[in-house]
Design a protein around this motif. Structure first.
Motif, short mmCIF file in Angstrom:
data_model
loop_
_atom_site.label_atom_id
_atom_site.label_comp_id
_atom_site.label_asym_id
_atom_site.label_seq_id
_atom_site.Cartn_x
_atom_site.Cartn_y
_atom_site.Cartn_z
N ARG A 37 0.94 -1.08 -0.24
CA ARG A 37 -0.12 0.09 0.26
C ARG A 37 1.03 1.25 0.20
O ARG A 37 2.16 1.25 0.17
CB ARG A 37 -0.80 0.09 1.27
N ALA A 62 1.58 -4.15 3.20
CA ALA A 62 0.47 -4.36 4.10
C ALA A 62 0.09 -5.87 4.38
O ALA A 62 -0.51 -6.18 5.37
CB ALA A 62 -0.44 -3.68 3.53
N GLU A 63 0.22 -6.58 3.45
CA GLU A 63 -0.20 -7.93 3.29
C GLU A 63 0.75 -9.22 2.76
O GLU A 63 1.47 -8.69 1.91
CB GLU A 63 -1.64 -8.33 2.82
N LYS A 82 -2.37 -10.31 7.12
CA LYS A 82 -1.95 -8.89 7.57
C LYS A 82 -0.86 -8.68 8.04
O LYS A 82 -0.56 -9.42 9.22
CB LYS A 82 -3.26 -8.13 8.38
N SER A 84 1.01 -5.59 8.62
CA SER A 84 1.42 -4.20 9.05
C SER A 84 -0.10 -3.46 9.56
O SER A 84 -1.09 -3.76 8.81
CB SER A 84 2.20 -3.33 8.49
N PHE A 86 -2.24 0.18 9.25
CA PHE A 86 -2.34 1.01 8.20
C PHE A 86 -1.30 2.19 8.63
O PHE A 86 -1.11 2.69 9.52
CB PHE A 86 -3.71 2.11 8.52
N GLY A 88 1.93 1.43 7.76
CA GLY A 88 3.06 0.73 7.65
C GLY A 88 3.73 0.22 8.69
O GLY A 88 4.71 -0.54 8.87
N ARG A 199 -1.53 0.39 -5.73
CA ARG A 199 -1.43 -0.87 -4.73
C ARG A 199 -0.57 -1.54 -5.72
O ARG A 199 -0.62 -1.63 -6.86
CB ARG A 199 -2.78 -1.41 -4.71
#
Length: 218
Positions: A37, A62-63, A82, A84, A86, A88, A199
């Motif tokens: 992200r 992010a994932e 998941k 991290s 939002f 980072g 993304r």
């Protein structure tokens, strides 16, 4: 009568082939992806007494996605974690948020947070079957899903020569033997001009010798 029998036989053969959806040229394996992200950092800089504003996109993981396939992609399964928060900040431990299973004309989705399973049509398989002749000619599910799109370059990813597809103003794909190694979407202006990546999903590990546990696809 002979012609009718021949026609029926041809129809059955074509129909059976159409059911055989094998989008990859590698029988089985495992790919680990990172999904990025982007957070926006804005501020001001000063040079020679002149102050200017700036804005930049900072990527963060992010994932994590672990993807398994067998029978040349006829069946596939993935786990999504998941890693991290939002912006980072890394989590102490990754958290499973979802699973997906593609088999037959079905795409099953398990939402780990809601402990809920949904069953949706596997639209890509259905589309390739409906456009079977086109799919066979193009020899690419990407060009069948995004009709009019053709590979225009190559890029090395994990030591593989991946074909580059500019799907549209929003999306780019890089695929090796039908396996997507990079998928990138972009923010655009109202006029459709690309601004910056929005993304990104990119393979960081690929193992085509991985011994598949058949239970993954149950």
């Amino acid at each position: 009568m002979k012609k009718i029998i021949q026609f029926c036989f041809l129809f059955i053969v074509v129909n059976l082939l159409a059911q055989d959806f094998k989008p990859y040229k590698v029988k089985s394996g495992k790919i680990v992806y990172e999904k990025y992200r982007y957070s926006t950092h804005s501020g001001f800089s000063s040079k020679n007494g002149v102050e200017t504003s700036f804005s930049e996109q900072i990527p963060y993981v992010a994932e994590q996605v672990i993807y398994y396939w067998d029978n040349f992609g006829d069946i596939a399964f993935e786990e999504i974690y998941k890693v991290s928060k939002f912006g980072g900040k890394p989590l102490l431990e990754k958290i499973k948020i979802a699973e997906r299973l593609w088999t037959g004309d079905h795409r099953y989705y398990f939402n780990a947070e809601e402990n809920k399973v949904s069953d949706d049509p596997y639209h890509l398989r259905i589309k390739c079957r409906e456009n079977f002749q086109y799919y066979q000619i193009k020899d690419s599910w990407i060009e069948t899903q995004y009709m009019g799109t053709e590979k225009s370059a190559t890029k090395e990813i994990l030591g593989k020569e991946a074909d580059y597809y500019r799907v549209d103003k929003f999306q780019d794909l890089y695929a090796w033997k039908g396996l997507v190694l990079k998928n990138e979407s972009f923010a655009t202006t109202r006029k459709g001009e690309r601004l910056h990546p929005d993304r990104t999903k990119i393979a960081i590990e690929i193992d085509t010798l991985f011994e598949i546990d058949k239970k993954l696809f149950n």
